[in-house]
Write an enzyme that holds these catalytic residues in place. Structure first.
Site, PDB file in Angstrom:
ATOM      1  N   HIS A  46      52.803   1.014  68.653  1.00  0.00           N
ATOM      2  CA  HIS A  46      52.190   1.960  69.590  1.00  0.00           C
ATOM      3  C   HIS A  46      50.678   1.774  69.687  1.00  0.00           C
ATOM      4  CE1 HIS A  46      55.672   4.533  70.599  1.00  0.00           C
ATOM      5  NE2 HIS A  46      56.114   4.126  69.427  1.00  0.00           N
ATOM      6  N   LYS A  90      56.632  -1.881  74.961  1.00  0.00           N
ATOM      7  CA  LYS A  90      55.923  -0.629  75.211  1.00  0.00           C
ATOM      8  C   LYS A  90      54.781  -0.902  76.185  1.00  0.00           C
ATOM      9  CE  LYS A  90      57.454   1.728  71.043  1.00  0.00           C
ATOM     10  NZ  LYS A  90      58.536   0.786  70.680  1.00  0.00           N
ATOM     11  N   SER A 147      53.936   7.290  65.906  1.00  0.00           N
ATOM     12  CA  SER A 147      54.379   7.599  67.262  1.00  0.00           C
ATOM     13  C   SER A 147      54.731   9.050  67.505  1.00  0.00           C
ATOM     14  CB  SER A 147      55.596   6.729  67.612  1.00  0.00           C
ATOM     15  OG  SER A 147      56.694   7.021  66.764  1.00  0.00           O
TER      16      SER A 147
END
Length: 395
Positions: free
Chosen positions: A213, A243, A185
């Site tokens: 991610h 996310k 990330s």
């Protein structure tokens, strides 16, 4: 307050401030979208993990409202007593289908997933080969397991192979696991999963990929494991639901017998109240949206490419990101914090990332373009970067 505690806090808080490592928490007034408001000021938001813009999606909001009307605002118990709603089962079936696995289990956060899954399988008689840039939750999960932690150089497959061979030949460990982020990330690079799988087969390693991610971003939205066609080769697929999915929570996907074991042995599942009905319904709707179309994922990548090109042309060091994550590496911690503050003053919310999140001397502004950003927003942001970069002598 105890004098010894007060002394400890004063000394260490002051030290962080002097080094430029003290993080001030900003309060967002309203929704966390492509623009946000802080202290009454409108800002272009480049610090959110809301990759696909789903956190403010009307379909998700309506799904959450409908679930609250039917089920209430809380699940009422831990999953193993009577906190498992039919909504949870439907979500986990949807997640398994989405990730290409036999089964899945959901948790209250992505951090909880790593605390739960690693320690449920690994113990003091085992060894874990962990990429040195793995997320803090992986590091903590490894520590909790009490297994021997063997760090290998970041994405260095020769180093991983040598350390796996040495650990195997030592005869000291009952089980060995290799664990990596799918997307890192802070730099936006992608793990070398095909090579990791080859090494795992050679040395009989359990494979564990945290796709926090990557889920909703890579592999047409299904993650880095899907990107490389390794759904049948990876034992643990970990991901967040906070996310790209835009809500909250996390999951582990894998073989049914693995998920059955986690249901009876992973402590966050056993001892935490289940994810709320509204959140579960919204998550399920988000997965359905991603399954139907790649439009949001495609727009995310287009915006990521556009921002990268703009910043690179200005002369910023954006590293070697392979994903929409776009770091601007400044280096010095105090300069990084000053740069971030000036961006915010000019209208771009992009937080500085410094030690201990990244190594000392590698402070950066991490930019997170989303599918919801317009070209106009990105152009304005690049213009502000130019102004601040020239002012502070960064470009």
């Amino acid at each position: 307050m105890a004098k010894v505690l007060e002394s400890f806090l004063d000394e260490n808080l002051n030290s962080l401030r002097v080094q430029g490592l003290y993080n001030e928490i900003d309060v967002v007034e309203g929704a966390n979208g492509p623009t946000i408001q802080i202290n009454g000021k409108d800002l272009i938001n480049l610090s959110s993990n809301n990759y696909l813009g789903l956190a403010t999606n009307n379909l998700l909001k309506q799904a959450a409202k409908n679930a609250i009307d039917k089920y209430g605002v809380g699940a009422g118990a831990v999953r193993t007593i009577n906190g498992t709603l039919d909504l949870h089962i439907a979500l986990e079936e949807k997640l398994a289908e989405f990730k290409g696995t036999e089964a899945a289990i959901s948790y209250q956060s992505g951090f909880n997933c790593n605390m739960a899954a690693i320690s449920a399988v690994m113990d003091k008689d085992d060894a874990i080969l962990s990429d040195q840039l793995n997320h803090a939750s992986i590091i903590d999960g490894c520590r909790l397991s009490k297994a021997k932690i063997i760090a290998y150089n970041h994405s260095d497959m020769d180093d991983l192979r040598e350390k796996a061979k040495a650990a195997k030949e030592s005869g000291l460990y009952k089980k060995m696991m290799v664990i990596t982020d799918g997307v890192f990330s802070m730099d936006g690079d992608i793990a070398k999963l095909p090579e990791i799988v080859q090494i795992a087969k050679q040395f009989d390693l359990i494979t564990y990929v945290d796709n926090a991610h990557g889920s909703g971003v890579t592999g047409t939205g299904k993650g880095t494991v899907k990107q490389f066609g390794l759904e049948k080769e990876i034992d643990f697929q970990i991901g967040t639901l906070s996310k790209a999915v835009g809500v909250v929570g996390g999951y582990v996907a894998g073989k049914k017998k693995l998920i059955d074991w986690l249901k009876v042995r992973s402590r966050p599942f056993l001892f935490s109240t289940a994810v709320t009905p509204g959140d579960v319904a919204a998550i399920t709707k988000a997965i359905e949206i991603m399954e139907r179309s790649s439009e949001l994922v495609d727009q995310l990548w287009e915006n990521g490419r556009y921002l990268k090109e703009g910043l690179k042309k200005l002369g910023f060091n954006i590293g070697a990101s392979e994903t929409p994550i776009t770091p601007c590496i400044i280096g010095d911690e105090k300069l990084t914090q000053l740069f971030s503050n000036r961006l915010i003053q000019e209208g771009v919310y992009a937080k500085g990332i410094v030690f201990p999140t990244v190594p000392k001397g590698t402070g950066r502004i991490r930019n997170m373009p989303t599918a919801a950003h317009t070209r106009e927003m990105l152009d304005k942001a690049v213009g502000i970067y130019k102004k601040v970069g020239e002012e502070l002598g960064v470009i």
